[in-house]
Write an enzyme that holds these catalytic residues in place. Structure first.
Site, PDB file in Angstrom:
ATOM      1  N   ASP A  10       0.819  -1.230   0.000  1.00  0.00           N
ATOM      2  CA  ASP A  10       0.000   0.000   0.000  1.00  0.00           C
ATOM      3  C   ASP A  10       0.847   1.273   0.000  1.00  0.00           C
ATOM      4  O   ASP A  10       0.537   2.248  -0.682  1.00  0.00           O
ATOM      5  CB  ASP A  10      -0.881   0.066   1.263  1.00  0.00           C
ATOM      6  CG  ASP A  10      -1.966  -1.000   1.286  1.00  0.00           C
ATOM      7  OD1 ASP A  10      -2.165  -1.685   0.266  1.00  0.00           O
ATOM      8  OD2 ASP A  10      -2.610  -1.141   2.345  1.00  0.00           O
ATOM      9  N   ARG A  19       2.238  12.460  -5.602  1.00  0.00           N
ATOM     10  CA  ARG A  19       2.610  13.330  -6.709  1.00  0.00           C
ATOM     11  C   ARG A  19       1.785  13.106  -7.962  1.00  0.00           C
ATOM     12  O   ARG A  19       2.017  13.755  -8.977  1.00  0.00           O
ATOM     13  CB  ARG A  19       4.104  13.126  -7.031  1.00  0.00           C
ATOM     14  CG  ARG A  19       5.030  13.607  -5.952  1.00  0.00           C
ATOM     15  CD  ARG A  19       4.957  15.102  -5.770  1.00  0.00           C
ATOM     16  NE  ARG A  19       5.485  15.797  -6.913  1.00  0.00           N
ATOM     17  CZ  ARG A  19       6.777  16.105  -7.069  1.00  0.00           C
ATOM     18  NH1 ARG A  19       7.653  15.798  -6.132  1.00  0.00           N
ATOM     19  NH2 ARG A  19       7.186  16.708  -8.144  1.00  0.00           N
ATOM     20  N   HIS A  44      -4.560  -3.284   0.313  1.00  0.00           N
ATOM     21  CA  HIS A  44      -5.837  -2.887   0.915  1.00  0.00           C
ATOM     22  C   HIS A  44      -6.500  -1.873  -0.003  1.00  0.00           C
ATOM     23  O   HIS A  44      -5.968  -0.779  -0.213  1.00  0.00           O
ATOM     24  CB  HIS A  44      -5.555  -2.271   2.297  1.00  0.00           C
ATOM     25  CG  HIS A  44      -6.780  -1.895   3.067  1.00  0.00           C
ATOM     26  ND1 HIS A  44      -6.721  -1.428   4.364  1.00  0.00           N
ATOM     27  CD2 HIS A  44      -8.101  -1.900   2.743  1.00  0.00           C
ATOM     28  CE1 HIS A  44      -7.948  -1.172   4.797  1.00  0.00           C
ATOM     29  NE2 HIS A  44      -8.800  -1.436   3.827  1.00  0.00           N
ATOM     30  N   ARG A  46      -9.092   0.678  -0.160  1.00  0.00           N
ATOM     31  CA  ARG A  46      -9.947   1.421   0.773  1.00  0.00           C
ATOM     32  C   ARG A  46     -11.052   2.134   0.015  1.00  0.00           C
ATOM     33  O   ARG A  46     -10.916   2.444  -1.175  1.00  0.00           O
ATOM     34  CB  ARG A  46      -9.116   2.449   1.537  1.00  0.00           C
ATOM     35  CG  ARG A  46      -8.089   1.825   2.481  1.00  0.00           C
ATOM     36  CD  ARG A  46      -7.412   2.910   3.286  1.00  0.00           C
ATOM     37  NE  ARG A  46      -8.308   3.461   4.273  1.00  0.00           N
ATOM     38  CZ  ARG A  46      -8.313   3.158   5.572  1.00  0.00           C
ATOM     39  NH1 ARG A  46      -7.438   2.300   6.042  1.00  0.00           N
ATOM     40  NH2 ARG A  46      -9.172   3.704   6.393  1.00  0.00           N
ATOM     41  N   ARG A  50      -7.222   5.856  -1.129  1.00  0.00           N
ATOM     42  CA  ARG A  50      -6.117   6.776  -0.808  1.00  0.00           C
ATOM     43  C   ARG A  50      -4.752   6.237  -1.217  1.00  0.00           C
ATOM     44  O   ARG A  50      -3.812   6.977  -1.352  1.00  0.00           O
ATOM     45  CB  ARG A  50      -6.126   7.128   0.678  1.00  0.00           C
ATOM     46  CG  ARG A  50      -5.744   5.991   1.584  1.00  0.00           C
ATOM     47  CD  ARG A  50      -5.636   6.441   3.017  1.00  0.00           C
ATOM     48  NE  ARG A  50      -6.928   6.755   3.586  1.00  0.00           N
ATOM     49  CZ  ARG A  50      -7.184   6.670   4.902  1.00  0.00           C
ATOM     50  NH1 ARG A  50      -6.221   6.314   5.732  1.00  0.00           N
ATOM     51  NH2 ARG A  50      -8.367   6.940   5.380  1.00  0.00           N
ATOM     52  N   HIS A  51      -4.642   4.930  -1.352  1.00  0.00           N
ATOM     53  CA  HIS A  51      -3.363   4.391  -1.861  1.00  0.00           C
ATOM     54  C   HIS A  51      -3.628   3.450  -3.048  1.00  0.00           C
ATOM     55  O   HIS A  51      -3.545   3.871  -4.185  1.00  0.00           O
ATOM     56  CB  HIS A  51      -2.485   3.766  -0.761  1.00  0.00           C
ATOM     57  CG  HIS A  51      -3.204   3.041   0.328  1.00  0.00           C
ATOM     58  ND1 HIS A  51      -3.990   1.955   0.096  1.00  0.00           N
ATOM     59  CD2 HIS A  51      -3.252   3.260   1.675  1.00  0.00           C
ATOM     60  CE1 HIS A  51      -4.477   1.518   1.247  1.00  0.00           C
ATOM     61  NE2 HIS A  51      -4.072   2.292   2.228  1.00  0.00           N
ATOM     62  N   GLU A  71      -7.101  -7.042   1.091  1.00  0.00           N
ATOM     63  CA  GLU A  71      -7.768  -6.564   2.315  1.00  0.00           C
ATOM     64  C   GLU A  71      -8.875  -5.611   1.910  1.00  0.00           C
ATOM     65  O   GLU A  71      -8.656  -4.726   1.078  1.00  0.00           O
ATOM     66  CB  GLU A  71      -6.797  -5.777   3.189  1.00  0.00           C
ATOM     67  CG  GLU A  71      -5.751  -6.597   3.860  1.00  0.00           C
ATOM     68  CD  GLU A  71      -4.809  -5.694   4.653  1.00  0.00           C
ATOM     69  OE1 GLU A  71      -5.079  -4.494   4.792  1.00  0.00           O
ATOM     70  OE2 GLU A  71      -3.793  -6.207   5.105  1.00  0.00           O
ATOM     71  N   THR A 101      -4.886   4.487   9.594  1.00  0.00           N
ATOM     72  CA  THR A 101      -4.691   3.108   9.148  1.00  0.00           C
ATOM     73  C   THR A 101      -5.742   2.265   9.877  1.00  0.00           C
ATOM     74  O   THR A 101      -6.525   2.794  10.651  1.00  0.00           O
ATOM     75  CB  THR A 101      -3.255   2.625   9.451  1.00  0.00           C
ATOM     76  OG1 THR A 101      -3.120   1.273   9.012  1.00  0.00           O
ATOM     77  CG2 THR A 101      -2.933   2.696  10.933  1.00  0.00           C
ATOM     78  N   THR A 102      -5.757   0.957   9.607  1.00  0.00           N
ATOM     79  CA  THR A 102      -6.781   0.113  10.214  1.00  0.00           C
ATOM     80  C   THR A 102      -6.609   0.085  11.731  1.00  0.00           C
ATOM     81  O   THR A 102      -5.584  -0.372  12.231  1.00  0.00           O
ATOM     82  CB  THR A 102      -6.664  -1.321   9.651  1.00  0.00           C
ATOM     83  OG1 THR A 102      -6.537  -1.232   8.238  1.00  0.00           O
ATOM     84  CG2 THR A 102      -7.888  -2.131  10.006  1.00  0.00           C
ATOM     85  N   HIS A 191       0.035  -6.024  11.609  1.00  0.00           N
ATOM     86  CA  HIS A 191      -0.139  -4.619  11.968  1.00  0.00           C
ATOM     87  C   HIS A 191       0.959  -4.155  12.926  1.00  0.00           C
ATOM     88  O   HIS A 191       1.053  -4.635  14.042  1.00  0.00           O
ATOM     89  CB  HIS A 191      -1.510  -4.310  12.574  1.00  0.00           C
ATOM     90  CG  HIS A 191      -1.874  -2.863  12.372  1.00  0.00           C
ATOM     91  ND1 HIS A 191      -2.607  -2.427  11.298  1.00  0.00           N
ATOM     92  CD2 HIS A 191      -1.526  -1.764  13.055  1.00  0.00           C
ATOM     93  CE1 HIS A 191      -2.712  -1.119  11.349  1.00  0.00           C
ATOM     94  NE2 HIS A 191      -2.063  -0.696  12.402  1.00  0.00           N
ATOM     95  N   GLY A 192       1.777  -3.243  12.437  1.00  0.00           N
ATOM     96  CA  GLY A 192       2.813  -2.643  13.272  1.00  0.00           C
ATOM     97  C   GLY A 192       4.052  -3.500  13.452  1.00  0.00           C
ATOM     98  O   GLY A 192       4.944  -3.140  14.223  1.00  0.00           O
ATOM     99  N   GLY A 213       3.688  -4.273   6.127  1.00  0.00           N
ATOM    100  CA  GLY A 213       3.839  -3.241   5.112  1.00  0.00           C
ATOM    101  C   GLY A 213       4.718  -2.092   5.546  1.00  0.00           C
ATOM    102  O   GLY A 213       5.824  -1.893   5.044  1.00  0.00           O
ATOM    103  N   HIS A 214       4.238  -1.317   6.526  1.00  0.00           N
ATOM    104  CA  HIS A 214       4.860  -0.042   6.877  1.00  0.00           C
ATOM    105  C   HIS A 214       6.361  -0.169   7.152  1.00  0.00           C
ATOM    106  O   HIS A 214       7.165   0.582   6.600  1.00  0.00           O
ATOM    107  CB  HIS A 214       4.129   0.536   8.098  1.00  0.00           C
ATOM    108  CG  HIS A 214       4.594   1.882   8.506  1.00  0.00           C
ATOM    109  ND1 HIS A 214       4.228   3.029   7.848  1.00  0.00           N
ATOM    110  CD2 HIS A 214       5.424   2.272   9.496  1.00  0.00           C
ATOM    111  CE1 HIS A 214       4.796   4.067   8.419  1.00  0.00           C
ATOM    112  NE2 HIS A 214       5.525   3.628   9.427  1.00  0.00           N
TER     113      HIS A 214
HETATM  114  N1  PXP Z   1      -2.762  -6.677   8.228  1.00  0.00           N
HETATM  115  C1  PXP Z   1      -3.885  -5.920   8.092  1.00  0.00           C
HETATM  116  C2  PXP Z   1      -5.191  -6.605   8.147  1.00  0.00           C
HETATM  117  C3  PXP Z   1      -3.801  -4.530   7.887  1.00  0.00           C
HETATM  118  O1  PXP Z   1      -4.927  -3.816   7.761  1.00  0.00           O
HETATM  119  C4  PXP Z   1      -2.521  -3.942   7.785  1.00  0.00           C
HETATM  120  C5  PXP Z   1      -2.411  -2.464   7.509  1.00  0.00           C
HETATM  121  O2  PXP Z   1      -2.967  -2.192   6.255  1.00  0.00           O
HETATM  122  C6  PXP Z   1      -1.402  -4.756   7.898  1.00  0.00           C
HETATM  123  C7  PXP Z   1      -1.547  -6.120   8.138  1.00  0.00           C
HETATM  124  C8  PXP Z   1      -0.015  -4.231   7.743  1.00  0.00           C
HETATM  125  O3  PXP Z   1       0.288  -3.372   8.803  1.00  0.00           O
HETATM  126  P1  PXP Z   1       1.647  -2.549   8.754  1.00  0.00           P
HETATM  127  O4  PXP Z   1       1.560  -1.655   7.552  1.00  0.00           O
HETATM  128  O5  PXP Z   1       1.637  -1.801  10.044  1.00  0.00           O
HETATM  129  O6  PXP Z   1       2.761  -3.533   8.640  1.00  0.00           O
END
Ligand code: PXP
Length: 245
Positions: A10, A19, A44, A46, A50-51, A71, A101-102, A191-192, A213-214
């Site tokens: 994403d 940009r 994802h 959305r 947005r992405h 997602e 974010t989620t 997540h995170g 992801g992040h």
């Molecule tokens: N899993 C789910 C279900 C998410 O919604 C996200 C964020 O889009 C992630 C994993 C990845 O999280 P992160 O970007 O913090 O690694």
């Protein structure tokens, strides 16, 4: 026993959209991740696009050679797209327009009557169904009742906690993972997660997949910044050499 690493692309689209250019392309990023050993790609879509956008989802479906996990929120619009694009898996996530974010897991205990029909249609279509939920045994049971093949445990609170709080969050994740496994559900986590906090998650027996992801995109910035500056310098030098011809 191994853990599937699914990379969420994403943020590559976030940079592109900042940009309005065609680069960096999340589909190209997906190919790089696959070449580097990712077991799958997550994106994802959305409501506000947005992405990742609709065209990205279609191109990802065409180009991903490993496993495509889409997602999405459990809405009619997203269901229509998923049934058309047919990703390998759909992970249902909660979505609020104003969130960055989620935030939090999908409440499949209270929301079973609205999420249920979407789950049924995905299962009937032969798409693997994963539900993104909090590390809560009631949510695990409800996910099982909805026919999910997999749950993805929300690791956000674990990642944000420190010391005793983190150990408590880890214990909740372990308990939820064990309950899910006992119910025959596959267990993912996400997540995170970062290079620094993922090890304790990977040590949880039933965890078979992580979605990250992040932190991977953040690490890629520093992994690649050095060569990006050097490549730009080389391009400038080529121009200067042309001046002297
Ligand atoms: N899993 C789910 C279900 C998410 O919604 C996200 C964020 O889009 C992630 C994993 C990845 O999280 P992160 O970007 O913090 O690694």
């Amino acid at each position: 026993m191994t853990i599937r690493l699914h990379v969420n692309v994403d943020h590559v689209a976030t940079v592109r959209n900042a940009r309005g250019t065609v680069y960096p392309d999340p589909v190209f990023a997906a190919a790089v991740c696959e070449r580097a050993g990712a077991d799958g790609i997550t994106a994802h879509l959305r409501e506000d696009r947005r992405h990742i956008n609709d065209a990205d989802v279609e191109r990802l479906r065409e180009r991903i050679t490993t496993f495509f996990n889409l997602e999405m929120a459990p809405t009619e619009e997203m269901l229509r797209i998923a049934l058309k694009v047919r990703p390998d898996a759909v992970t249902l996530v909660p979505e609020r327009r104003e969130e960055r974010t989620t935030e939090g897991g999908l409440d499949v205990v209270r929301g079973a009557s609205t999420v249920g029909p979407v789950c049924r249609r995905l299962i009937e279509a032969g798409i693997k169904l994963s539900l993104f939920i909090a590390a809560d045994e009631a949510q695990v049971e409800a996910s099982h009742d909805l026919g999910a093949a997999q749950i993805e445990l929300h690791t956000g609170e674990y990642c944000n906690a420190t010391g005793k709080g983190r150990r408590e969050q880890l214990a909740l994740l372990v308990r939820a993972a064990q309950r899910a496994s006992a119910r025959g559900l596959e267990v993912a986590a996400g997540h995170g997660l970062t290079r620094h906090n993922v090890t304790d998650i990977a040590a949880i027996g039933p965890v078979a997949e992580v979605n990250i992801g992040h932190s991977i995109v953040a690490d890629a910035v520093f992994g690649g910044l050095d060569s990006a500056v050097r490549d730009m310098r080389a391009a400038l030098e080529r121009g200067i050499a042309l001046r002297n011809l």
